[in-house]
Scaffold this motif. Structure first.
Motif, short mmCIF file in Angstrom:
data_model
loop_
_atom_site.label_atom_id
_atom_site.label_comp_id
_atom_site.label_asym_id
_atom_site.label_seq_id
_atom_site.Cartn_x
_atom_site.Cartn_y
_atom_site.Cartn_z
N SER B 54 27.78 63.24 36.77
CA SER B 54 27.51 64.48 36.02
C SER B 54 26.92 64.21 34.64
CB SER B 54 28.77 65.32 35.91
OG SER B 54 29.78 64.58 35.29
N ALA B 59 21.03 64.01 36.03
CA ALA B 59 21.71 65.31 36.06
C ALA B 59 21.31 66.14 34.85
CB ALA B 59 23.22 65.11 36.10
N THR B 63 18.39 69.04 36.14
CA THR B 63 19.02 70.32 36.47
C THR B 63 18.28 71.48 35.80
OG1 THR B 63 21.15 69.21 36.71
CG2 THR B 63 21.20 71.60 36.45
N GLN B 93 22.25 72.49 40.25
CA GLN B 93 23.54 71.92 40.65
C GLN B 93 24.16 72.79 41.74
OE1 GLN B 93 26.62 71.87 37.63
NE2 GLN B 93 27.97 70.58 38.88
N THR B 95 27.21 74.41 43.02
CA THR B 95 28.52 74.74 42.44
C THR B 95 29.35 75.62 43.37
OG1 THR B 95 27.47 76.57 41.29
CG2 THR B 95 27.82 74.56 40.01
N TYR B 118 28.39 64.96 41.22
CA TYR B 118 27.45 66.01 40.84
C TYR B 118 26.42 66.12 41.96
CZ TYR B 118 24.55 68.66 37.47
OH TYR B 118 23.85 69.62 36.79
#
Lengths: 141, 141
Positions: B54, B59, B63, B93, B95, B118
């Motif tokens: 992450s 990342a 993102t 991402q 989630t 992640y």
């Protein structure tokens, strides 16, 4: 080792690996979008030279820009080892006649067909590499 | 054929080839510089899902950005054949818990060590591919 647990390669080893493979990938920005194209290439001192067509998207978008050039080799799903090297630098057209002659003597023959008389040199400003060790201890290099 | 003399692959064939290889390369911009990183991945509908840490550069930089994802396979210097596929799309991402559970069931295990919790999904908006025919008529696929 880096934060991800991969072995960090020295600049010397990165240059050695760069010189071992036939095809790399040039990464640039084309009309504000990320672009990537596989190319064959030669390593010439601290630079990479490729050939393309003078009106190609690559020639138009990459000339005068900072680009990345990547090479890698990975094993299969089972062994899971490999390495990658990324060079970053300014791309410029080779126009000097002596320099062109020297590059032509190196025999940089494009794999793809079509006229490709545009030589693009990427001067390597930053080079970095990582190696992923095998799960099974059967990986070469 | 395209202007460079390469065979243009259909979107269907691009998706088929994308699903055949274990390692691809994600292309993004990191602090205004072109960046590229090899990753293993899964194809999930019209998207590619990868795992990273992450707090990784990937990342942080990819993102919410438009990225490219490339796969290719090339032969040696002698045969000179191969293909490449490039997908371009927004990276986000994952989630949603149900979506995460579905991706985890697919067994996306990162090759590199370290915690990588992640999940990054690249929704494919554009996909294109090219094939280079062999000089020697001995190339598969």
């Amino acid at each position: 080792m880096d934060a991800a647990g991969l072995e960090i390669l020295s600049a010397e080893e990165c240059l050695r690996l760069l010189d071992e493979v036939a095809v790399g990938r040039i990464v640039y920005t084309d009309r504000a979008l990320p672009a990537i194209q596989p190319v064959n290439f030669i390593v010439d001192g601290p630079s990479v030279v490729i050939r393309t067509a003078s009106r190609s998207r690559l020639a138009i978008a990459a000339t005068g820009a900072v680009v990345a050039f990547e090479v890698d080799e990975f094993s299969d799903e089972w062994v899971r080892c490999g390495w990658s090297v990324v060079a970053v630098g300014m791309a410029a057209q080779v126009t000097d006649e002596r320099e062109l002659a020297a590059v032509r003597r190196r025999g940089l023959e494009p794999w793809a067909p079509g006229a490709r008389e545009y030589y693009l040199r990427v001067d390597i400003a930053i080079i970095s590499g990582r190696r992923l060790k095998a799960r099974q201890r059967v990986c070469g290099r």
